[in-house]
Scaffold this motif. Structure first.
Motif, PDB file in Angstrom:
ATOM      1  N   UNK A 194     -17.524 -47.558 -44.176  1.00 39.57           N
ATOM      2  CA  UNK A 194     -16.126 -47.957 -44.267  1.00 39.57           C
ATOM      3  C   UNK A 194     -15.287 -46.921 -43.532  1.00 39.57           C
ATOM      4  N   UNK A 195     -14.236 -47.369 -42.858  1.00 40.51           N
ATOM      5  CA  UNK A 195     -13.492 -46.528 -41.929  1.00 40.51           C
ATOM      6  C   UNK A 195     -12.904 -45.269 -42.552  1.00 40.51           C
ATOM      7  N   UNK A 196     -12.468 -45.335 -43.798  1.00 41.78           N
ATOM      8  CA  UNK A 196     -11.812 -44.186 -44.400  1.00 41.78           C
ATOM      9  C   UNK A 196     -12.052 -44.182 -45.900  1.00 41.78           C
ATOM     10  N   UNK A 197     -11.767 -43.045 -46.523  1.00 46.34           N
ATOM     11  CA  UNK A 197     -11.938 -42.940 -47.968  1.00 46.34           C
ATOM     12  C   UNK A 197     -10.974 -43.860 -48.700  1.00 46.34           C
ATOM     13  N   UNK A 263      -4.009 -39.511 -42.842  1.00 46.46           N
ATOM     14  CA  UNK A 263      -3.469 -40.497 -43.773  1.00 46.46           C
ATOM     15  C   UNK A 263      -4.532 -41.383 -44.409  1.00 46.46           C
ATOM     16  N   UNK A 264      -5.774 -41.307 -43.924  1.00 43.70           N
ATOM     17  CA  UNK A 264      -6.837 -42.106 -44.535  1.00 43.70           C
ATOM     18  C   UNK A 264      -7.349 -41.482 -45.829  1.00 43.70           C
ATOM     19  N   UNK A 269      -2.617 -40.233 -47.979  1.00 46.12           N
ATOM     20  CA  UNK A 269      -2.025 -41.489 -47.526  1.00 46.12           C
ATOM     21  C   UNK A 269      -1.251 -42.228 -48.595  1.00 46.12           C
ATOM     22  N   UNK A 270      -1.583 -41.971 -49.846  1.00 39.49           N
ATOM     23  CA  UNK A 270      -0.931 -42.693 -50.942  1.00 39.49           C
ATOM     24  C   UNK A 270       0.586 -42.530 -50.923  1.00 39.49           C
ATOM     25  N   UNK A 355      -7.386 -42.592 -55.051  1.00 41.61           N
ATOM     26  CA  UNK A 355      -8.662 -42.023 -55.518  1.00 41.61           C
ATOM     27  C   UNK A 355      -8.971 -42.514 -56.922  1.00 41.61           C
ATOM     28  N   UNK A 356      -7.910 -42.711 -57.699  1.00 39.14           N
ATOM     29  CA  UNK A 356      -8.010 -43.199 -59.069  1.00 39.14           C
ATOM     30  C   UNK A 356      -7.066 -44.391 -59.213  1.00 39.14           C
TER      31      UNK A 356
END
Length: 377
Positions: A194-197, A263-264, A269-270, A355-356
């Motif tokens: 997948x491209x980013x976290x 920003x990923x 990024x959020x 993340x959460x």
């Protein structure tokens, strides 16, 4: 041979032929039963030792991230790099294993409490919003199993999961996949394709919702989250004009450097998805970056509020070192002391992000309260 012998021989053959046919029929019936049993076993584990999905990143990414129909029916087939896992019925007892992501948070956001989790620290294992959700669902805390693979298998068996979700990087190989599949149907998630976290977490929300048989749950939850984010920003109008960055400070031999993710990153990024203006640092550079010396005042000259990535690292000594550096002091956030300082009472708000996913409704307003209070300095 006389006539009597011929009659006797003929009579004997008439008796033997039906008897042999009955034996053959019983054998065929037995073989059919064995095939049915083998098929049933493979249906609850893996139907093929060879992958039904190309191991190319594009194919794997499409399998877990592509939007599917909301009409989910069981048995449900899930393809992955090790074959196809068939889930006979809607899972009730989920075991998750991920050392890089907090997958239990995704399941809790979908109102499912895993029976077992692995790859997380036992110290402060479940943040406050997870504890509250588990209580709300009137469930017990997931059992934490952190052990070498063979021991993990033995302990996992006692939890009687009916599905196991594990990241491909933690699963490692086909042998481990087969071993886990003997415990319960196992589905590896290919984090690395997948491209980013940030995209990985959002893909997991969608994918896990599908395999749980409730795709509308994810859709409705994310609609609620985005609405909460918009309302939170509107309640903090000052932040609409403030540039905030989540970054780490490094100090070596009296030299200061600042590192930040692109920003990923789910935490970085959020804030910009919430609606805060994007600093120019992200326009100049792509990917993660570490800047020092004159670059500090070049790339970070518009930063109004500084949020430490390591929530407890920005102490008085670190702030003094930042303000003593001739280049760092040219950053507005550093010069004016607008550096967020988390403590034991509020540090969990610093984790509010993709993340959460469950943390966002719980704490985004308080997180923005902290940022706004700091921005007023």
């Amino acid at each position: 041979m006389n006539g009597t012998d011929n009659v006797a021989s003929t009579y004997k053959c008439k008796l033997l032929v039906p008897y042999n046919e009955r034996i053959i029929m019983h054998i065929l019936k037995f073989v059919k039963i064995m095939f049915a049993l083998l098929f049933a076993y493979s249906s609850t584990n893996c139907t093929s030792g060879e992958s039904n999905v190309s191991n190319s990143p594009d194919a794997l990414r499409k399998e877990v991230c592509e939007k599917r129909e909301n009409n989910i029916k069981f048995p449900l087939k899930v393809k992955h790099q090790y074959g196809t896992t068939v889930i006979d019925k809607k899972p009730q007892r989920v075991a998750v294993y991920s050392t890089e992501y907090r997958d239990e948070d995704v399941f809790l956001a979908l109102d499912v409490v895993p029976v077992a989790v692995s790859g997380i620290s036992e110290e402060d294992a479940f943040p406050q919003w997870e504890k509250e959700k588990i209580q709300q669902l009137k469930a017990q805390n997931p059992v934490i199993i952190n052990a070498p693979f063979k021991e993990y298998l033995q302990k996992l068996k006692t939890m009687r999961p009916d599905i196991i979700i594990i990241s491909s990087s933690d699963l490692k190989n086909y042998k481990n996949y087969k071993a886990l599949s003997k415990v319960a149907p196992t589905i590896p998630f290919p984090n690395d394709v997948v491209y980013s976290k940030q995209a990985t977490v959002l893909c997991k929300m969608q994918f896990y919702s599908r395999i749980l048989g409730m795709p509308k749950k994810e859709e409705n939850y994310m609609k609620k989250v985005r609405l909460i984010m918009r309302k939170a920003l509107n309640a903090h109008p000052i932040l609409k004009r403030k540039r905030v960055i989540v970054a780490a400070v490094y100090s070596e031999s009296g030299s200061i450097s600042i590192g930040y993710s692109d920003r990923s990153d789910p935490r970085t990024g959020f804030l910009y998805d919430v609606g805060l203006p994007i600093p120019k640092a992200f326009k100049y550079q792509s990917g993660n970056a570490t800047v020092s010396g004159p670059e500090l005042s070049t790339y970070l000259s518009d930063i109004d509020v500084f949020v430490p990535y390591n929530l407890t690292s920005t102490n008085t000594k670190t702030i003094a070192a930042l303000q003593a550096d001739q280049y760092a002091m040219q950053i507005p956030a550093i010069k004016n002391g607008r550096i967020v300082q988390f403590n034991q009472n509020n540090k969990e708000y610093g984790y509010v992000s993709y993340s959460y996913p469950l943390s966002i409704p719980w704490g985004v307003n308080k997180y923005l309260d902290i940022l706004e209070e700091t921005a007023k300095k």
